[in-house]
Design an enzyme around this catalytic site. Structure first.
Site: not given
Ligand code: UD1
Ligand code: UDP
Length: 368
Positions: A206
């Protein structure tokens, strides 16, 4: 003593669940929970509140997705209002997302002390939005809860006062311990997917640097597709990555080779992780969970914040520049020995959350 906890993204719900359990049982602490709404899909947010028994947020700001500036700016404005209304003694923020940064800046400008869980992690890659969020949050914070000695050293190198820094361990390890039994009892994911232990690879992707760069995305998914000719690859797909695959026209082909599933809840994720032969990921949390369950990990990045796992042989870095290299790197890791034995205390031995709550309760009224 009133503490406002600010969360917004999936990994923060899991970290805050572990800490909140302890905060709630403390006789003189009142926790007020704020959800920024950064993540909002049922399987990116609600599922964690339900299965980890996190109390319903007192405030849901409903910010949603946007560009960095707009998203962080809207959060900042909405959090400021909550802080003015609630006048907390502390604000508690987690990790390195835009919700973390907005919480820290809103608080420090109102002279409310900030405590940062997962302080001091660095990738030294300033192109990562998370790196900017971490550095700024750490420099705004009054209490810095570092998960590792490497994190403590990073903070010291940046000149942060020693008395603010506390090595407490990793709250995700506490979460893993807290929910281990529940995951075994409740999750049916292996049966549902027809999987048996040690017979599949678990993958998650991601990170912006991988999803937003067309050539890396191609290399990654083509590489994983090659791997799936040898062993099934299960991939719970983050919505950001789903959108990127659609944009690049890769979705259809990819779903013919990889087993793409919707994002799963934490309990299912624990079971998928524990039983995998290998985990490959660009997630920070998943890298560590692989180690908690002693599953070898290949991290699809050029660097990691959790350097100790690479040094100890539990994790290897594989920047996804070329599909053949991705495939051969993962297949090679499948055949390799696991890492070295590691002391139980590496990530705090399950005491991180207790230490955090103790330190917060001792520090009423200090700070800015
Ligand atoms: C965010 C965090 C990242 C973290 C990740 C965990 C920032 C800059 N990034 O990244 O550090 O590792 O969360 O998962 O804060 N979207 C949906 N539904 C949702 C959420 C997101 O469709 O419930 C889609 C949208 O298209 C959105 C994109 O995902 O634009 C990115 O979401 P965003 O929260 O901006 O960043 P993440 O990639 O999730
Ligand atoms: N996780 C989850 N379901 C998923 C993918 C990840 O519960 O489908 C959990 C995972 O076990 C961990 C956390 O989400 O505890 C990690 O989050 P993510 O990878 O989104 O973000 P990051 O840790 O890179 O910020």
């Amino acid at each position: 003593m009133k503490i406002i906890t600010i969360v917004g993204a999936r990994p923060q719900f899991i970290k805050a669940a572990a800490v909140s359990r302890k905060l709630q049982s403390h006789p003189s602490i009142q926790e007020v929970l704020v959800h920024t709404g950064q993540h909002y899909d049922e399987n990116m947010s609600d599922v964690f509140f339900q299965e980890l028994e996190i109390p319903k947020p007192n405030y849901h700001l409903g910010i949603g997705s946007s560009n960095h500036g707009a998203q962080t700016g809207r959060m900042l404005e909405a959090i400021e209002q909550v802080l003015q209304q609630e006048s907390p003694d502390w604000v508690l923020v987690y990790g390195d997302t835009n919700s973390t940064l907005a919480g820290a800046i809103a608080s420090v400008k109102l002279h409310i002390p900030v405590a940062h869980v997962e302080a001091g992690l660095r990738s030294f890659n300033r192109r990562m939005p998370e790196e900017i969020n971490r550095v700024l949050t750490d420099h705004a914070a009054d209490l810095l809860f570092a998960p590792t000695t490497a994190a403590v050293e990073n903070l010291q190198h940046e000149g942060i006062a020693q008395e603010k820094i506390h090595l407490v361990g990793d709250v995700m390890y506490d979460a893993a311990l807290d929910y281990a039994v529940k995951a075994e009892e409740k999750s049916l994911i292996l049966q549902k997917l027809g999987l048996t232990a040690q017979n599949y690879i678990l993958a998650t992707i991601h990170r912006a640097e991988n999803t937003d760069d067309s050539s890396r995305l191609q290399a990654l998914f083509t590489g994983l597709a090659k791997v799936s000719q040898n062993i099934p690859v299960i991939l719970p797909l983050h919505p950001r990555t789903r959108a990127a695959l659609l944009r690049e026209g890769l979705s259809e082909n990819i779903s013919k080779s990889l087993r793409i599933i919707e994002p799963v809840g934490y309990l299912d994720m624990v079971m998928l992780e524990k039983n995998a032969k290998l985990i490959t990921t660009d997630s920070g949390g998943v890298q560590k969970e692989a180690f908690f369950y002693r599953v070898p990990c290949v991290t699809l990045r050029a660097e990691t914040e959790w350097v100790e796992l690479v040094q100890l042989g539990w994790n290897r870095l594989l920047p996804p520049l070329d599909a053949t290299d991705v495939a051969s790197g993962i297949l090679e890791a499948l055949e390799s020995n696991s890492g070295n034995e590691v002391p139980e205390t590496l990530y705090g031995g399950g005491l991180a959350t207790s230490q955090i709550v103790e330190l917060l309760s001792q520090n009423i009224g200090i700070g800015v």
